[in-house]
Scaffold this motif. Structure first.
Motif, PDB file in Angstrom:
ATOM      1  N   MET A  73      67.334  93.942  13.441  1.00 39.39           N
ATOM      2  CA  MET A  73      66.202  94.861  13.300  1.00 39.39           C
ATOM      3  C   MET A  73      66.017  95.691  14.564  1.00 39.39           C
ATOM      4  N   LYS A  74      66.181  95.062  15.707  1.00 34.83           N
ATOM      5  CA  LYS A  74      66.033  95.785  16.966  1.00 34.83           C
ATOM      6  C   LYS A  74      67.122  96.845  17.124  1.00 34.83           C
ATOM      7  N   HIS A 111      62.682  79.658  17.727  1.00 39.85           N
ATOM      8  CA  HIS A 111      63.742  80.150  18.603  1.00 39.85           C
ATOM      9  C   HIS A 111      65.096  79.514  18.291  1.00 39.85           C
ATOM     10  N   ASN A 112      65.080  78.304  17.688  1.00 31.40           N
ATOM     11  CA  ASN A 112      66.340  77.602  17.425  1.00 31.40           C
ATOM     12  C   ASN A 112      66.909  77.896  16.031  1.00 31.40           C
ATOM     13  N   LYS A 113      66.290  78.767  15.272  1.00 31.09           N
ATOM     14  CA  LYS A 113      66.823  79.185  13.977  1.00 31.09           C
ATOM     15  C   LYS A 113      67.746  80.382  14.196  1.00 31.09           C
ATOM     16  N   LYS A 114      69.033  80.109  14.317  1.00 33.60           N
ATOM     17  CA  LYS A 114      69.993  81.145  14.707  1.00 33.60           C
ATOM     18  C   LYS A 114      70.031  82.306  13.717  1.00 33.60           C
ATOM     19  N   ASN A 115      69.999  81.992  12.414  1.00 31.12           N
ATOM     20  CA  ASN A 115      70.086  83.077  11.439  1.00 31.12           C
ATOM     21  C   ASN A 115      68.889  84.014  11.522  1.00 31.12           C
ATOM     22  N   LEU A 116      67.697  83.435  11.762  1.00 32.28           N
ATOM     23  CA  LEU A 116      66.505  84.274  11.872  1.00 32.28           C
ATOM     24  C   LEU A 116      66.518  85.085  13.171  1.00 32.28           C
ATOM     25  N   MET A 117      67.013  84.484  14.229  1.00 39.22           N
ATOM     26  CA  MET A 117      67.096  85.217  15.491  1.00 39.22           C
ATOM     27  C   MET A 117      68.139  86.327  15.390  1.00 39.22           C
ATOM     28  N   ASP A 118      69.220  86.097  14.661  1.00 40.46           N
ATOM     29  CA  ASP A 118      70.212  87.150  14.436  1.00 40.46           C
ATOM     30  C   ASP A 118      69.614  88.286  13.616  1.00 40.46           C
ATOM     31  N   GLU A 119      68.795  87.935  12.651  1.00 33.66           N
ATOM     32  CA  GLU A 119      68.121  88.951  11.843  1.00 33.66           C
ATOM     33  C   GLU A 119      67.200  89.804  12.709  1.00 33.66           C
ATOM     34  N   LEU A 120      66.486  89.164  13.642  1.00 34.50           N
ATOM     35  CA  LEU A 120      65.607  89.893  14.554  1.00 34.50           C
ATOM     36  C   LEU A 120      66.413  90.852  15.434  1.00 34.50           C
ATOM     37  N   ALA A 121      67.557  90.386  15.920  1.00 33.65           N
ATOM     38  CA  ALA A 121      68.414  91.245  16.734  1.00 33.65           C
ATOM     39  C   ALA A 121      68.914  92.446  15.944  1.00 33.65           C
ATOM     40  N   HIS A 127      59.694 104.396  22.059  1.00 35.76           N
ATOM     41  CA  HIS A 127      59.698 103.225  22.937  1.00 35.76           C
ATOM     42  C   HIS A 127      59.585 101.964  22.077  1.00 35.76           C
ATOM     43  N   LEU A 128      60.413 100.962  22.351  1.00 36.92           N
ATOM     44  CA  LEU A 128      60.371  99.694  21.626  1.00 36.92           C
ATOM     45  C   LEU A 128      59.602  98.665  22.451  1.00 36.92           C
ATOM     46  N   GLU A 129      58.497  98.195  21.908  1.00 36.69           N
ATOM     47  CA  GLU A 129      57.635  97.210  22.565  1.00 36.69           C
ATOM     48  C   GLU A 129      57.652  95.922  21.742  1.00 36.69           C
ATOM     49  N   THR A 130      58.221  94.860  22.326  1.00 40.86           N
ATOM     50  CA  THR A 130      58.302  93.580  21.626  1.00 40.86           C
ATOM     51  C   THR A 130      57.208  92.654  22.153  1.00 40.86           C
ATOM     52  N   LEU A 131      56.294  92.277  21.261  1.00 35.79           N
ATOM     53  CA  LEU A 131      55.182  91.407  21.632  1.00 35.79           C
ATOM     54  C   LEU A 131      55.267  90.101  20.849  1.00 35.79           C
ATOM     55  N   ILE A 132      55.093  88.996  21.533  1.00 37.75           N
ATOM     56  CA  ILE A 132      55.073  87.700  20.868  1.00 37.75           C
ATOM     57  C   ILE A 132      53.625  87.236  20.735  1.00 37.75           C
ATOM     58  N   VAL A 133      53.274  86.742  19.545  1.00 37.98           N
ATOM     59  CA  VAL A 133      51.918  86.255  19.286  1.00 37.98           C
ATOM     60  C   VAL A 133      51.913  84.742  19.458  1.00 37.98           C
ATOM     61  N   LEU A 134      50.985  84.242  20.271  1.00 33.78           N
ATOM     62  CA  LEU A 134      50.860  82.806  20.537  1.00 33.78           C
ATOM     63  C   LEU A 134      49.450  82.339  20.186  1.00 33.78           C
ATOM     64  N   ASP A 135      49.375  81.137  19.650  1.00 34.10           N
ATOM     65  CA  ASP A 135      48.083  80.528  19.317  1.00 34.10           C
ATOM     66  C   ASP A 135      47.550  79.813  20.554  1.00 34.10           C
ATOM     67  N   GLY A 136      46.486  80.357  21.134  1.00 32.29           N
ATOM     68  CA  GLY A 136      45.945  79.790  22.361  1.00 32.29           C
ATOM     69  C   GLY A 136      45.413  78.380  22.195  1.00 32.29           C
ATOM     70  N   SER A 137      45.058  77.992  20.973  1.00 31.63           N
ATOM     71  CA  SER A 137      44.491  76.658  20.757  1.00 31.63           C
ATOM     72  C   SER A 137      45.541  75.557  20.857  1.00 31.63           C
ATOM     73  N   THR A 138      46.823  75.939  20.879  1.00 31.34           N
ATOM     74  CA  THR A 138      47.884  74.929  20.983  1.00 31.34           C
ATOM     75  C   THR A 138      48.222  74.579  22.431  1.00 31.34           C
ATOM     76  N   GLY A 139      47.622  75.250  23.388  1.00 34.31           N
ATOM     77  CA  GLY A 139      47.795  74.888  24.793  1.00 34.31           C
ATOM     78  C   GLY A 139      49.226  75.017  25.286  1.00 34.31           C
ATOM     79  N   GLN A 140      49.748  73.918  25.808  1.00 33.81           N
ATOM     80  CA  GLN A 140      51.079  73.932  26.408  1.00 33.81           C
ATOM     81  C   GLN A 140      52.175  74.235  25.391  1.00 33.81           C
ATOM     82  N   ASN A 141      51.941  73.984  24.104  1.00 26.39           N
ATOM     83  CA  ASN A 141      52.933  74.338  23.084  1.00 26.39           C
ATOM     84  C   ASN A 141      53.151  75.847  23.027  1.00 26.39           C
ATOM     85  N   ALA A 142      52.066  76.591  23.210  1.00 26.83           N
ATOM     86  CA  ALA A 142      52.177  78.054  23.225  1.00 26.83           C
ATOM     87  C   ALA A 142      53.032  78.506  24.402  1.00 26.83           C
TER      88      ALA A 142
END
Length: 451
Positions: free
Chosen positions: A336-337, A324-334, A348-363
Motif C-alpha cells: 500500500m505504501k 507486527h509478526n504477521k508477515k503477510n499483513l506487513m507485506d500488504e502494508l508495504a 507527503h506520506l504520514e504514517t501514524l500508529i494508533v495505540l491504546d493508552g489504557s494498555t500501558g507498557q503493552n502500548a
C-alpha cells in the motif's frame, strides 16, 4: 240540549284528569288544545241557545273559566317544574363544564410548565470547555494516581537519601513511565540536586516535573504535513480506535476548511467499511470504498487516484488491524505504501500508529515492534481518559524518540487533540501546582512583558 252539556262535562273531566306533561315542549300544545275546546264550546252554545238565561250562561262561563284556569295551572306548574329541572340540569352541566374546563386548564398549565422547563433545559447551551480544561479532566485518573503517590512520597521523607530515590523510582514506574525513562529522570534529578545544593525534599517536586517535561519535547515541524497535500496512513492493532480517530481527524480538518477524503482499506474486519461510512457522513467528507473482502491495495489505488484528481488536501487511509509478526499483513502494508508513493508522489506520506493508552507498557511494546518493520512518523494515543496509565505518553516519547502527535481524552470529536507536552505535563501535575490555570498556560516572561 241536556245531552250536549253532559258530553261537554265528560270532556272537561277528561281534560282535568290528564297525566301531567313531562316535557316542556308539549305544554304549549296542551294549552292550545284546551283553548280550542273552550272556544268550540262557547261558539256552539252561542249558536244553539243564545236565548238561554244569563244565569245559565254565567254558570257555564264560570265553570269553563274555572276548568280552563285549573288546567292552565296544571300546565304552568308542570312547565315550571320542567323549566326548573332544565335550569338545574343546565346549571349542573355548566358547573361540570366549568369544573372540567378548570381541570383541563390546570392540566394544560402544568403540562405547559413542564414543557417550558424541558424546553429551557434543552435550549440551555452546553458550555464548551477549553483545551486545557478538557485535557485536565481527561487525565484526572492518571493525575489522581500520580498525585497521591507524590504527596505520600514528598511528605514521608525529611531528607534526600537513597531511600528517597528508591521510593521515587518505584512511584514513576507504577505510573507507567517505564524503566528506561525512570532511570533517566532519577539520574537527572541527582545531578540537579548536587548542582543546586538542594537540601529540602519538597524542592525536588518541581525539579522532577521539569525533567519530565523536558523528556517530551516535540519539534516545531511535527505538524507541517497538515498544511500540504498529505496521505495519512493509519496503522495499529485491532481495537485501539483507528477508525474512530480517522473520523475525528476528518471532522477537525473539514472544520478548518480543508478538503478531506477517506479510504476504507480495512476490508477484513466486519462492519469496518460501514463504520467509516458513518463517520464520513457525520463529518461531511468523501469516501472511497469497495466491498468487504476486496484487495486493500486496490482500494488504496482508487483512493489515491481520486484524491489527486479532485485536489484533496488530506487523504486518510484506514487499514486492517495487524500485529507486527504477521508477515503477510506487513507485506500488504508495504505494498500500500509503494502504491501511494508511486501514484501520488507529490503528496507527503504520514504514517501514524494508533495505540491504546489504557494498555500501558503493552502500548509501548507495540510501538517498538512496529518501528522495526516500518517507518513511523508519529503516534495517536487514545483512551487516556479511562486509565490511570497516562504516564505511558512520557515513556513512548522518551524511549522511542517518536513524537506523540495526537491524544484522545474523551468520546467527542474535539477530545482528540494535538499533543502539547507543556499542557500535558501541566494537566498531569495540575493539583500539585499552586498557580492558577491561566498562570500555568501563560509563561512568566509573558506576564512580565504585559506588566
Amino acid at each position: 240540549m241536556f245531552d250536549f252539556f253532559k258530553r261537554k262535562k265528560n270532556k272537561e273531566q277528561e281534560v282535568t284528569t290528564e297525566e301531567p306533561i313531562l316535557n316542556e315542549s308539549e305544554a304549549p300544545e296542551v294549552t292550545a288544545e284546551i283553548e280550542e275546546e273552550s272556544d268550540f264550546v262557547e261558539t256552539t252554545q252561542a249558536q244553539t241557545d243564545y236565548a238561554e238565561s244569563e244565569d245559565n250562561t254565567d254558570v257555564t262561563n264560570h265553570t269553563d273559566s274555572e276548568d280552563i284556569a285549573s288546567t292552565d295551572d296544571i300546565v304552568n306548574t308542570d312547565a315550571d317544574s320542567n323549566n326548573e329541572n332544565i335550569a338545574d340540569s343546565k346549571d349542573d352541566s355548566n358547573m361540570n363544564d366549568i369544573a372540567d374546563a378548570e381541570d383541563n386548564t390546570d392540566i394544560d398549565d402544568i403540562t405547559d410548565t413542564e414543557d417550558d422547563e424541558l424546553s429551557a433545559e434543552e435550549e440551555q447551551p452546553v458550555e464548551k470547555k477549553g483545551f486545557f480544561a478538557r485535557l485536565k479532566e481527561g487525565l484526572s485518573k492518571t493525575r489522581n494516581s500520580i498525585n497521591d503517590s507524590f504527596n505520600a512520597l514528598f511528605s514521608g521523607f525529611s531528607s534526600i537519601d537513597d531511600d528517597f530515590y528508591d521510593e521515587l523510582e518505584e512511584t514513576l514506574i507504577m505510573a507507567d513511565l517505564g524503566l528506561d525513562t525512570t532511570e533517566r529522570i532519577i539520574d537527572e534529578l541527582k545531578a540537579a540536586v548536587k548542582k543546586g545544593h538542594i537540601k529540602e525534599v519538597e524542592q525536588c517536586r518541581e525539579v522532577v516535573i521539569n525533567i519530565i517535561r523536558d523528556q517530551m519535547l516535540v519539534e516545531d515541524s511535527a505538524y507541517d504535513f497538515e498544511n500540504q497535500k498529505t496521505v495519512m496512513l493509519i496503522i495499529g492493532v485491532n481495537g485501539v480506535g483507528k477508525t474512530t480517530s480517522i473520523g475525528k481527524l476528518a471532522a477537525q480538518y473539514k472544520n478548518q476548511g480543508k478538503r478531506v477524503m477517506m479510504c476504507a482499506a480495512d476490508t477484513f474486519r466486519a462492519a469496518a467499511i460501514d463504520q467509516l461510512k458513518t463517520w464520513s457522513n457525520r463529518a461531511g467528507v468523501e469516501i472511497i470504498a469497495q466491498q468487504e473482502g476486496s484487495d486493500p491495495a486496490a482500494v488504496t489505488f482508487d483512493a489515491v487516484k481520486a484524491a489527486a484528481a479532485r485536489d484533496v488536501d488530506i487523504l486518510l487511509v484506514d487499514t486492517a488491524g495487524r500485529l507486527h509478526n504477521k508477515k503477510n499483513l506487513m507485506d500488504e502494508l508495504a505494498k500500500m505504501k509503494r502504491i501511494i508513493e508511486r501514484e501520488y508522489g507529490d503528496a507527503h506520506l504520514e504514517t501514524l500508529i494508533v495505540l491504546d493508552g489504557s494498555t500501558g507498557q503493552n502500548a509501548l511494546e507495540q510501538a517498538r515492534q512496529f518501528s522495526t518493520v516500518t517507518n513511523i512518523d508519529g503516534i495517536i494515543l487514545t483512551k487516556l481518559d479511562g486509565t490511570a496509565k497516562g504516564g505511558i505518553a512520557i515513556a513512548i516519547q522518551s524511549e522511542l524518540n517518536v513524537p506523540v502527535k495526537y491524544i484522545g481524552v474523551g468520546e467527542h470529536i474535539e477530545d482528540l487533540q494535538k499533543f502539547d507536552p507543556q499542557s500535558y505535563v501541566d494537566a498531569l501535575f495540575a493539583d500539585m501546582d499552586t498557580r492558577s490555570d491561566i498562570e500555568i498556560l501563560i509563561p512568566d516572561n509573558e506576564n512580565d512583558a504585559n506588566s
